[in-house]
Design an enzyme around this catalytic site. Structure first.
Site, short mmCIF file in Angstrom:
data_model
loop_
_atom_site.label_atom_id
_atom_site.label_comp_id
_atom_site.label_asym_id
_atom_site.label_seq_id
_atom_site.Cartn_x
_atom_site.Cartn_y
_atom_site.Cartn_z
N ASP A 10 96.40 33.33 117.86
CA ASP A 10 96.97 32.50 116.80
C ASP A 10 98.45 32.88 116.69
OD1 ASP A 10 97.16 30.77 114.54
OD2 ASP A 10 96.98 32.49 113.19
N SER A 11 99.19 32.05 115.97
CA SER A 11 100.59 32.35 115.72
C SER A 11 100.73 33.59 114.84
CB SER A 11 101.24 31.18 114.98
OG SER A 11 100.60 31.00 113.74
N CYS A 73 94.21 28.27 116.28
CA CYS A 73 95.41 27.76 115.61
C CYS A 73 95.41 26.25 115.77
CB CYS A 73 96.64 28.38 116.29
SG CYS A 73 98.22 27.75 115.71
N GLU A 151 101.85 35.90 106.18
CA GLU A 151 102.31 36.86 107.19
C GLU A 151 103.05 38.04 106.55
OE1 GLU A 151 101.95 37.02 110.62
OE2 GLU A 151 100.53 35.37 110.47
N CYS A 183 94.76 24.51 108.84
CA CYS A 183 95.52 25.62 109.43
C CYS A 183 94.68 26.87 109.20
CB CYS A 183 96.88 25.74 108.73
SG CYS A 183 97.79 27.26 109.10
N HIS A 185 95.37 29.91 108.86
CA HIS A 185 95.87 30.82 107.82
C HIS A 185 95.33 30.42 106.44
CE1 HIS A 185 98.92 32.04 110.78
NE2 HIS A 185 99.27 33.03 109.98
N1 DGL Z 1 97.27 29.33 112.03
C1 DGL Z 1 98.15 28.29 112.49
C2 DGL Z 1 97.44 26.93 112.44
O1 DGL Z 1 96.22 26.90 112.36
C3 DGL Z 1 99.40 28.45 111.69
C4 DGL Z 1 100.50 27.64 112.14
C5 DGL Z 1 101.87 28.23 112.00
O2 DGL Z 1 102.11 29.30 112.55
O3 DGL Z 1 102.68 27.54 111.42
O4 DGL Z 1 98.04 25.90 112.54
#
Ligand code: DGL
Length: 260
Positions: A10-11, A73, A151, A183, A185
């Site tokens: 994931d990011s 993600c 984050e 998302c 997160h």
């Molecule tokens: N967890 C990512 C998602 O599901 C987050 C995206 C981001 O880093 O902006 O889209």
């Protein structure tokens, strides 16, 4: 049968919500979680950048010997999974906003979707949205700022509550009865959202469905693990280790910091 690990990226820390579901459903599988926090958020970045970051994460996980990769993600899935599937010979599981279940469950015929700009502007999202939303009012909202706060360890901050209040109001005005968390997160927002939303609004995310799909693909490709491997679950981040630890309910052996 394969005792090689499942790779999950994931990011940042959002995909830990997916890791938890996978770990619960497939306790025999060993996993490698890669949190690319240094490059978060992916949401405001362009498609090409999101593809390049997803390729970088994928190659790192493949080099660790992963047998399958879960793109945990929505932003990376909707922008890059096609490229990943074309270029690498292992199975990929992605995650997309759960519009279909929301459309099927909604009685008020109005649903809200909270997701990143990258997801909401992607072709894949548009295609799915068009399929299921013909008799539905869909209120889309970009969750600007939410990923950054998570984050930074500020999940339960006043700033977060304020942002969410502003993002939810137009949805509540439109009488939504389902809120799709688009998302990974945002899964961690659930306790706060429950305070801010009326009881009848269902919160829908796709974590369990992704775990079920991972299991189905491992079965189909005969890649399920038969034994509990020694180094079960490994976590890597190029960001802050403590944020990962704070979001996991399961005890873990350790988190490795990466320069990457
Ligand atoms: N967890 C990512 C998602 O599901 C987050 C995206 C981001 O880093 O902006 O889209």
């Amino acid at each position: 049968m394969s005792s090689k690990p499942i790779g999950i990226f994931d990011s940042g820390v959002g995909g830990l919500s997916i890791w938890s579901e996978i770990h619960q459903l497939l306790p025999m599988e060993s996993t490698i979680y890669l949190s690319d926090s240094k490059h978060a958020p992916y949401g405001p970045k362009g498609k090409e950048t999101i593809i390049n970051l997803s390729v970088k994460n994928t190659e790192w996980l493949i080099n660790q010997g992963c047998k399958l990769i879960v793109v945990a993600c929505n932003t990376a899935t909707t922008n890059a999974i096609e490229t990943l599937r074309k270029n690498y010979p292992i199975p990929f599981i992605g995650i997309e906003p759960a519009i279909k279940p929301a459309a099927l469950q909604s009685k008020s015929k109005a649903i809200g979707i909270l997701a990143t700009k990258g997801t909401l502007s992607s072709q894949l999202f548009h295609k799915t949205s068009q399929l299921y939303s013909s008799d539905l009012l869909v209120i889309e909202q970009v969750g600007d700022g939410i990923v950054e706060l998570i984050e930074n360890g500020a999940l339960y901050s006043d700033e977060m509550k304020h942002l969410l209040h502003n993002y939810l109001q137009p949805m509540l005005d439109a009488k939504i009865d389902c809120l799709v968390l688009g998302c990974t997160h945002y899964h961690f927002l659930t306790p706060i959202l429950k305070q801010l939303l009326p009881n009848h609004v269902k919160i829908i995310d796709s974590g369990k469905a992704v775990a079920r799909q991972t299991k189905a693909v491992l079965e189909k490709t005969k890649l399920l693990s038969a034994e509990i491997p020694e180094k079960m679950n490994r976590f890597y981040t190029n960001g802050e280790e403590k944020v990962i630890a704070s979001l996991l309910k399961t005890e873990i052996a350790g988190i490795t910091k990466l320069e990457f």
